[in-house]
Design an enzyme around this catalytic site. Structure first.
Site, mmCIF file in Angstrom:
data_model
loop_
_atom_site.group_PDB
_atom_site.id
_atom_site.type_symbol
_atom_site.label_atom_id
_atom_site.label_comp_id
_atom_site.label_asym_id
_atom_site.label_seq_id
_atom_site.Cartn_x
_atom_site.Cartn_y
_atom_site.Cartn_z
ATOM 1 N N GLY A 147 0.807 -1.221 0.000
ATOM 2 C CA GLY A 147 0.000 0.000 0.000
ATOM 3 C C GLY A 147 0.835 1.263 0.000
ATOM 4 O O GLY A 147 2.020 1.227 -0.327
ATOM 5 N N HIS A 187 4.387 1.706 -7.978
ATOM 6 C CA HIS A 187 3.358 0.666 -7.976
ATOM 7 C C HIS A 187 2.487 0.779 -9.237
ATOM 8 O O HIS A 187 2.135 -0.223 -9.854
ATOM 9 C CB HIS A 187 2.448 0.802 -6.753
ATOM 10 C CG HIS A 187 3.147 0.659 -5.427
ATOM 11 N ND1 HIS A 187 3.317 1.711 -4.551
ATOM 12 C CD2 HIS A 187 3.708 -0.405 -4.825
ATOM 13 C CE1 HIS A 187 3.939 1.283 -3.465
ATOM 14 N NE2 HIS A 187 4.195 0.008 -3.598
ATOM 15 N N LYS A 214 13.329 -2.467 -8.229
ATOM 16 C CA LYS A 214 13.781 -1.670 -7.074
ATOM 17 C C LYS A 214 14.186 -2.578 -5.917
ATOM 18 O O LYS A 214 15.176 -2.352 -5.251
ATOM 19 C CB LYS A 214 12.632 -0.739 -6.668
ATOM 20 C CG LYS A 214 12.658 -0.232 -5.256
ATOM 21 C CD LYS A 214 13.258 1.123 -5.211
ATOM 22 C CE LYS A 214 13.388 1.761 -3.863
ATOM 23 N NZ LYS A 214 12.817 1.110 -2.721
HETATM 24 P P1 AMP Z 1 5.998 -2.493 -1.606
HETATM 25 O O1 AMP Z 1 4.630 -1.889 -1.493
HETATM 26 O O2 AMP Z 1 7.093 -1.590 -1.158
HETATM 27 O O3 AMP Z 1 6.078 -3.886 -1.008
HETATM 28 O O4 AMP Z 1 6.242 -2.687 -3.153
HETATM 29 C C1 AMP Z 1 5.374 -3.438 -3.942
HETATM 30 C C2 AMP Z 1 6.020 -3.670 -5.293
HETATM 31 O O5 AMP Z 1 6.274 -2.418 -5.918
HETATM 32 C C3 AMP Z 1 7.375 -4.406 -5.194
HETATM 33 O O6 AMP Z 1 7.470 -5.347 -6.245
HETATM 34 C C4 AMP Z 1 8.354 -3.288 -5.378
HETATM 35 O O7 AMP Z 1 9.587 -3.702 -5.913
HETATM 36 C C5 AMP Z 1 7.615 -2.395 -6.355
HETATM 37 N N1 AMP Z 1 8.146 -1.031 -6.307
HETATM 38 C C6 AMP Z 1 8.295 -0.246 -5.203
HETATM 39 N N2 AMP Z 1 8.868 0.924 -5.540
HETATM 40 C C7 AMP Z 1 9.095 0.870 -6.872
HETATM 41 C C8 AMP Z 1 9.675 1.762 -7.824
HETATM 42 N N3 AMP Z 1 10.149 2.964 -7.466
HETATM 43 N N4 AMP Z 1 9.742 1.381 -9.112
HETATM 44 C C9 AMP Z 1 9.274 0.151 -9.503
HETATM 45 N N5 AMP Z 1 8.721 -0.728 -8.661
HETATM 46 C C10 AMP Z 1 8.629 -0.383 -7.366
#
Ligand code: AMP
Length: 277
Positions: free
Chosen positions: A29, A35, A150
């Site tokens: 979230g 995202h 990332k």
């Molecule tokens: P998180 O909500 O932080 O668990 O991230 C969910 C997904 O979004 C994971 O696969 C992350 O690697 C991806 N994600 C988070 N930040 C970025 C970003 N800046 N660029 C690309 N993907 C991202």
């Protein structure tokens, strides 16, 4: 768009969409453009798109930010609705961990890949990540699941899990999305005040220095790491290393099979970034 909170509701949604390809984006979230790029990719390539929003307790260490991790459900729901996501899966902790988090079968991540870098600093982090991702995969059975580059170590370990356990889901890596100053977007960027944001920009500068060297055909890991570390001076560096896709340190960059991974602290805020060569 359907908001799904229970496993029964999820089952009904899946039955209603039987035979369609499912694109799945697991998140915690506080959605941002990083995202959204994963979600866009999924929308373009699947019949149905499910986003999960779940701040997973088992991947946070005792001294980490689980309690204060940004939670903005209403905003996230509106965002997903506005881009025509088909369903958001927002389970409670009890729904995903019905036996309790301390009393269930635990998947052991591969030691070599999971005990280094993030795994060395965040005890049991990858065990928690694999636990929740496997549960979500088993519940949703997605055709394609989208992960950001990332979180490079996470992506590589999840790919290995899917491979080792013959899981019938394609893992689709997605490019890192950055802000106008090149800082990689992260839900944790909300912890940065103005001064620490300026300091944090040293991280994308380090990434850029490394990319420039590789583009000039300087492939020696030490040279690349030193140039990056110079840019990071003033930050507390957890690691800054050239590695292969098994997370093993290597002496030379190999095109299409290596990356530079960085973790550094700006005050209390810990940020990670990387570039894939
Ligand atoms: P998180 O909500 O932080 O668990 O991230 C969910 C997904 O979004 C994971 O696969 C992350 O690697 C991806 N994600 C988070 N930040 C970025 C970003 N800046 N660029 C690309 N993907 C991202």
């Amino acid at each position: 768009m359907q908001i799904i909170k229970t496993i029964e509701e999820l089952q009904i949604f899946k039955n209603n969409n039987f035979g369609k390809s499912i694109g799945f984006i697991p998140t915690m979230g506080a959605l941002h453009l990083g995202h959204l790029s994963l979600i866009d990719n999924a929308i373009s390539n699947n019949d149905v798109v499910i986003v999960s929003i779940f701040v997973n307790p088992t991947q946070f260490g005792a001294n980490e930010d689980f309690d204060i991790y940004p939670r903005m459900e209403e905003k996230d729901i509106e965002l997903c609705r506005s881009i025509s996501v088909d369903a958001i899966f927002m389970p409670s902790v009890d729904t995903l961990y019905p036996s309790g988090i301390d009393d269930e079968v635990i998947l052991l991540p591969p030691n070599k890949m999971a005990s280094v870098f993030e795994g060395a600093i965040r005890e049991n982090h990858f065990s928690g990540v694999l636990r929740v991702v496997l549960k979500l995969f088993n519940l949703i059975n997605p055709t394609n699941a989208y992960f950001g580059k990332k979180d490079a170590q996470q992506l590589l370990i999840i790919k290995k899990m899917v491979n080792d356990l013959f899981i019938n889901t394609n893992i689709i890596p997605c490019d890192i999305i950055r802000d106008k100053n090149n800082l990689a977007l992260s839900s944790r960027n909300t912890y940065l005040d103005h001064a620490s944001y300026e300091m944090a920009l040293k991280i994308p500068n380090a990434i850029q220095a490394a990319i420039s060297l590789v583009m000039a055909n300087v492939l020696e890991s030490k040279q690349i790491e030193n140039a990056a570390m110079e840019c990071l001076s003033g930050l507390e560096i957890d690691y800054c290393n050239v590695v292969d896709f098994n997370l093993e340190k290597i002496d030379q960059v190999k095109k299409d099979s290596s990356l530079l991974i960085i973790a550094a602290r700006v005050g209390k805020v810990r940020l990670i970034d990387n570039c894939w060569f």
